[in-house]
Design a protein around this motif. Structure first.
Motif, PDB file in Angstrom:
ATOM      1  N   THR A  33       0.880  -1.174   0.000  1.00 13.66           N
ATOM      2  CA  THR A  33       0.000   0.000   0.000  1.00 13.66           C
ATOM      3  C   THR A  33       0.919   1.226   0.000  1.00 13.66           C
ATOM      4  N   PRO A  34       0.421   2.378  -0.471  1.00 15.00           N
ATOM      5  CA  PRO A  34       1.289   3.553  -0.491  1.00 15.00           C
ATOM      6  C   PRO A  34       1.807   3.909   0.902  1.00 15.00           C
ATOM      7  N   ALA A  35       1.013   3.627   1.944  1.00 17.34           N
ATOM      8  CA  ALA A  35       1.431   4.000   3.300  1.00 17.34           C
ATOM      9  C   ALA A  35       2.714   3.284   3.703  1.00 17.34           C
ATOM     10  N   CYS A  36       2.858   2.036   3.303  1.00 17.60           N
ATOM     11  CA  CYS A  36       4.059   1.285   3.710  1.00 17.60           C
ATOM     12  C   CYS A  36       5.300   1.811   3.010  1.00 17.60           C
ATOM     13  N   ILE A  37       5.132   2.256   1.769  1.00 11.84           N
ATOM     14  CA  ILE A  37       6.288   2.817   1.050  1.00 11.84           C
ATOM     15  C   ILE A  37       6.729   4.081   1.777  1.00 11.84           C
ATOM     16  N   GLN A  38       5.735   4.884   2.125  1.00 14.99           N
ATOM     17  CA  GLN A  38       6.044   6.138   2.800  1.00 14.99           C
ATOM     18  C   GLN A  38       6.733   5.867   4.135  1.00 14.99           C
ATOM     19  N   LYS A  39       6.225   4.846   4.848  1.00 18.11           N
ATOM     20  CA  LYS A  39       6.829   4.506   6.141  1.00 18.11           C
ATOM     21  C   LYS A  39       8.300   4.118   5.931  1.00 18.11           C
ATOM     22  N   SER A  40       8.543   3.334   4.876  1.00 23.23           N
ATOM     23  CA  SER A  40       9.915   2.892   4.608  1.00 23.23           C
ATOM     24  C   SER A  40      10.803   4.062   4.208  1.00 23.23           C
ATOM     25  N   LEU A  41      10.200   5.010   3.454  1.00 22.26           N
ATOM     26  CA  LEU A  41      10.982   6.188   3.058  1.00 22.26           C
ATOM     27  C   LEU A  41      11.322   7.041   4.278  1.00 22.26           C
ATOM     28  N   SER A  42      10.313   7.254   5.118  1.00 23.37           N
ATOM     29  CA  SER A  42      10.586   8.164   6.235  1.00 23.37           C
ATOM     30  C   SER A  42      11.485   7.517   7.283  1.00 23.37           C
ATOM     31  N   ASN A  43      11.503   6.177   7.338  1.00 23.44           N
ATOM     32  CA  ASN A  43      12.423   5.507   8.267  1.00 23.44           C
ATOM     33  C   ASN A  43      13.831   5.355   7.698  1.00 23.44           C
ATOM     34  N   GLY A  44      13.995   5.786   6.473  1.00 24.93           N
ATOM     35  CA  GLY A  44      15.301   5.646   5.827  1.00 24.93           C
ATOM     36  C   GLY A  44      15.595   4.220   5.369  1.00 24.93           C
ATOM     37  N   ILE A  45      14.563   3.362   5.372  1.00 21.42           N
ATOM     38  CA  ILE A  45      14.783   1.968   4.932  1.00 21.42           C
ATOM     39  C   ILE A  45      14.834   1.934   3.403  1.00 21.42           C
ATOM     40  N   LEU A  46      14.019   2.770   2.790  1.00 26.89           N
ATOM     41  CA  LEU A  46      14.081   2.957   1.337  1.00 26.89           C
ATOM     42  C   LEU A  46      14.682   4.341   1.091  1.00 26.89           C
ATOM     43  N   ASP A  69       0.844  10.150   0.913  1.00 27.02           N
ATOM     44  CA  ASP A  69       1.842   9.087   0.712  1.00 27.02           C
ATOM     45  C   ASP A  69       2.254   9.017  -0.755  1.00 27.02           C
ATOM     46  N   LEU A  70       1.254   9.146  -1.628  1.00 27.85           N
ATOM     47  CA  LEU A  70       1.560   9.061  -3.061  1.00 27.85           C
ATOM     48  C   LEU A  70       2.369  10.259  -3.523  1.00 27.85           C
ATOM     49  N   LYS A  71       1.993  11.423  -2.996  1.00 30.35           N
ATOM     50  CA  LYS A  71       2.745  12.628  -3.386  1.00 30.35           C
ATOM     51  C   LYS A  71       4.204  12.494  -2.956  1.00 30.35           C
ATOM     52  N   ALA A  72       4.400  11.970  -1.751  1.00 32.35           N
ATOM     53  CA  ALA A  72       5.774  11.821  -1.251  1.00 32.35           C
ATOM     54  C   ALA A  72       6.562  10.873  -2.146  1.00 32.35           C
ATOM     55  N   LEU A  73       5.899   9.835  -2.617  1.00 32.32           N
ATOM     56  CA  LEU A  73       6.611   8.873  -3.465  1.00 32.32           C
ATOM     57  C   LEU A  73       6.873   9.447  -4.856  1.00 32.32           C
ATOM     58  N   THR A  74       5.839  10.063  -5.441  1.00 34.08           N
ATOM     59  CA  THR A  74       5.996  10.470  -6.843  1.00 34.08           C
ATOM     60  C   THR A  74       7.101  11.517  -7.020  1.00 34.08           C
ATOM     61  N   ALA A  75       7.401  12.223  -5.949  1.00 37.91           N
ATOM     62  CA  ALA A  75       8.508  13.183  -6.041  1.00 37.91           C
ATOM     63  C   ALA A  75       9.810  12.474  -6.422  1.00 37.91           C
ATOM     64  N   HIS A  76       9.910  11.178  -6.128  1.00 34.69           N
ATOM     65  CA  HIS A  76      11.162  10.456  -6.404  1.00 34.69           C
ATOM     66  C   HIS A  76      11.071   9.523  -7.612  1.00 34.69           C
ATOM     67  N   VAL A  77       9.886   9.469  -8.250  1.00 33.21           N
ATOM     68  CA  VAL A  77       9.746   8.556  -9.397  1.00 33.21           C
ATOM     69  C   VAL A  77      10.460   9.171 -10.598  1.00 33.21           C
ATOM     70  N   PRO A  78      11.428   8.465 -11.169  1.00 32.73           N
ATOM     71  CA  PRO A  78      12.179   9.079 -12.277  1.00 32.73           C
ATOM     72  C   PRO A  78      11.321   9.242 -13.530  1.00 32.73           C
ATOM     73  N   LYS A  79      11.664  10.178 -14.363  1.00 28.50           N
ATOM     74  CA  LYS A  79      10.893  10.474 -15.579  1.00 28.50           C
ATOM     75  C   LYS A  79      10.786   9.260 -16.488  1.00 28.50           C
ATOM     76  N   ARG A  80      11.875   8.461 -16.542  1.00 23.18           N
ATOM     77  CA  ARG A  80      11.868   7.326 -17.475  1.00 23.18           C
ATOM     78  C   ARG A  80      10.993   6.169 -16.976  1.00 23.18           C
ATOM     79  N   CYS A  81      10.528   6.241 -15.733  1.00 21.41           N
ATOM     80  CA  CYS A  81       9.752   5.120 -15.159  1.00 21.41           C
ATOM     81  C   CYS A  81       8.398   5.009 -15.874  1.00 21.41           C
ATOM     82  N   GLN A  82       8.062   3.777 -16.253  1.00 17.09           N
ATOM     83  CA  GLN A  82       6.765   3.547 -16.915  1.00 17.09           C
ATOM     84  C   GLN A  82       5.673   3.508 -15.842  1.00 17.09           C
TER      85      GLN A  82
END
Ligand SMILES: Nc1ncnc2c1ncn2[C@@H]1O[C@H](COP(=O)(O)OP(=O)(O)OP(=O)(O)O)[C@@H](O)[C@H]1O
Length: 617
Positions: free
Chosen positions: A172-185, A213-226
């Motif tokens: 879920t987007p929440a888990c990605i965000q949790k991993s990002l904010s914990n520095g795991i990702l 959560d999605l906004k936090a992730l999309t900031a790091h999604v590279p342009k080339r990502c499908q």
């Protein structure tokens, strides 16, 4: 951004929305596809033979319309938004090309983050999707690492899961965000490694509260990502997401998705309603099930958890076994209930699909209160990541019953979409009280009803006569009176306690034996009052000939569909008994529930009592 002209095709409407492409090119794509796509096989779509063989083992031979159009585009690396009705096969539409790409461009060893993220709104979907991906990979015999993240995982669990890193991450987007904010990702690792991002059930992601959560992730999604966005309905939320993550996507819309009548509900689902007072609903559902006027398996929806238990207790008195699924049960139990139901271990599942955290505006998606125990009594917090209906692939549900009407047309569509999946047929029966007539009328008009006229699309249920209903009134009302508020409260608490205990054991066991299901029964009897033997069968003299005839027709139809026996998962029984850590439960492991109407001997009269003893010694 200029929109190109819309042009309907045989099965698909394609809207080209690329800023840089001239209109002409858009139309060429349409015309070309119009001619070619209709009956293409998986092979002709360019799907890898290993995947085709894997599909074949799942008895999937030809692509669905959305798959026909989406697969080639995704294989070409295009961003795609796919909107197609529930059960139309959207999952394989993205999963096949995604896996195929990973097969051919084996992810670089230098990657520090997963190559593909698949984000879904609920844990149930995470689990279902994870199992689907794993099964495809196993059948293809390809070495790819897939993990799912759940928000119940501690930081160290997340770290372990993401070590490697895996090739595919389901979360879920929440888990990605949790991993990002914990520095795991690491954001940098995502920028370097992420090649495919899928947002599945996109229409629900924002309503489940994942926007930040999605906004936090999309900031790091590279342009080339499908980027791929899959959705059953179109909504402003989908548009919002589209803007957030996609670059010049191809928009694929099955003509069914929109705002016209025979749209979002699959055509192979026959929709019926029964108009009755709220008080008579128990009587009517009893008649439907006991007289066997609907095909099993049956998924029954209520709007509250208490109502689910009321129904269960009521059914029990007539020897009808059912299980309840709701947001307050621990996650392992919920997943297990779903798996057992899908495997055919019981025929009636009573589900409550009202997302309480959304309803109350409380953002509870990270909470796991249902799994926590207070010293004396489990704390009843609802799980906001719970999604019993939305997107869950219930297997072989032939009938959906709306015991209570959903609050909106979207809710109706999602509920009904649990039957008639892919190329199967199904039926729905909505019990509509006068108080629910407004919402029913709204649903009909949104689905394309012409105001007030009797529905062609939701027809009166033809098999239940007034006589048949009245002949059962006395026994139904008598039993209904015995299902008191206190009995409901106690059963709900008992079920929760049982499931919390089970959940701990399930978690430990399934870590070692992920394929074992046959451990615990969820359709156990909760009533303290033992069902009266005479209520199990409806005596002949109460049955009028028309109803008997109707019941025969339903049985014949079931036989014609080869649906006389419950579906059982291969290798399901007896595999694990010797090393089963749930030994205390093994004696309770599901024997088949006796068929409605079959007499049982005294020995297995009260499973609830027996289970209770075993658990609390
Ligand atoms: N080509 C196919 N032929 C037959 N069955 C298929 C095919 N593709 C998928 N299915 C099956 O159809 C069912 C529904 O597919 P899926 O869950 O992908 O639908 P969906 O469009 O994602 O629905 P929802 O919007 O409700 O999530 C699944 O059981 C799946 O295995």
């Amino acid at each position: 951004m200029a929109k190109s002209k819309q042009k309907p095709q045989n099965n698909t409407l394609i809207l080209q929305q690329e800023e840089n492409k001239p209109q002409e090119q858009a139309e060429n794509i349409q015309t070309q596809q119009e001619e070619e796509e209709e009956e293409k096989s998986f092979e002709e779509l360019g799907v890898d033979p290993r995947l085709i063989r894997a599909l074949s083992k799942k008895s999937i031979e030809k692509p669905t319309p959305i798959q026909r159009v989406a697969i080639p585009l995704i294989l070409e690396g295009k961003d795609v938004v796919a909107r197609a009705k529930t059960g139309s096969g959207k999952t394989f539409a993205y999963l096949l090309p995604l896996l195929q790409k990973l097969f051919s461009d084996m992810p670089s060893k230098k990657n520090l983050a997963p190559t593909a993220f698949i984000l879904v709104p609920t844990r149930e979907l995470c689990q279902q999707l994870y199992l689907e991906v794993m099964s495809l990979i196993e059948l293809c015999r390809v070495q790819l690492k897939v993990v799912q993240l759940t928000s119940a995982m501690s930081a160290s669990d997340l770290k372990t899961a993401l070590a490697g890193p895996p090739d595919v991450l389901v979360s879920t987007p929440a888990c990605i965000q949790k991993s990002l904010s914990n520095g795991i990702l690491q954001a940098k690792a995502i920028q370097d490694s992420l090649s495919v991002l899928v947002l599945d059930e996109a229409d629900l992601l924002l309503s489940y509260g994942y926007e930040d959560d999605l906004k936090a992730l999309t900031a790091h999604v590279p342009k080339r990502c499908q980027c791929l966005l899959m959705s059953a309905t179109s909504s402003t939320d989908v548009d919002k997401l589209k803007k957030l993550v996609l670059h010049n996507p191809y928009i694929l819309t099955l003509p069914e998705v929109g705002d016209v009548k025979d749209d979002i509900i699959p055509k192979n689902v026959q929709q019926f309603y029964i108009s009755c007072s709220a008080r008579d609903k128990l009587l009517h559902i009893f008649a439907l099930l006991k007289l066997e006027l609907v095909q099993k398996k049956v998924l029954i929806f209520t709007n509250t958890i208490d109502m689910s238990y009321r129904l269960k207790l009521f059914f029990e008195q007539f020897g009808i076994k059912s299980a309840v699924l709701n947001a307050e049960l621990p996650q392992n139990s919920r997943l297990h209930i779903l798996e057992e139901f899908n495997a055919g271990l019981f025929d009636y599942l009573i589900a409550n699909d009202v997302n309480q955290s959304i309803a109350t505006g409380q953002n509870d998606k990270e909470s796991h209160g249902a799994g926590k125990k207070s010293k004396r009594f489990p704390k009843r917090k609802l799980d906001g990541e719970f999604g019993v209906v939305r997107g869950i692939d219930f297997k072989n549900v032939h009938t959906v019953i709306n015991y209570e009407m959903p609050q909106s047309a979207a809710g109706y569509v999602h509920r009904i979409g649990r039957t008639g999946r892919a190329y199967n047929t199904g039926a729905s029966v909505s019990l509509v009280s006068p108080e629910e007539m407004n919402v029913f009328e709204d649903i009909k008009s949104i689905l394309g009803e012409n105001g007030g006229e009797d529905s062609k699309f939701i027809a009166p249920f033809p098999l239940l006569s007034k006589n048949a209903v009245e002949s059962l009134r006395y026994r139904a009302e008598d039993v209904a009176r015995s299902v008191t508020k206190i009995a409901i409260k106690e059963s709900r608490a008992q079920d929760l306690r049982n499931e919390i205990l089970n959940s701990e054991k399930l978690k430990a066991h399934f870590q070692d034996n992920p394929k074992d299901l046959d451990l615990l029964k969820h359709d156990k009897v909760l009533s303290k009052k033992e069902p009266a033997p005479h209520l199990r069968d409806v005596p002949e003299y109460l049955l009028d000939p028309t109803t008997q005839e109707a019941s025969k027709i339903v049985k014949l139809a079931r036989a014609a569909m080869g649906n006389t026996n419950p579906v059982r998962r291969k290798g399901f029984k007896g595999k694990f008994r010797s090393k089963n850590p749930l030994k205390t439960f093994s004696s309770e492991a599901p024997k088949r529930a006796p068929k409605a109407g079959m007499k049982r001997k005294g020995k297995d009269k009260d499973d609830g009592q027996k289970l209770k003893k075993k658990q609390y010694v």
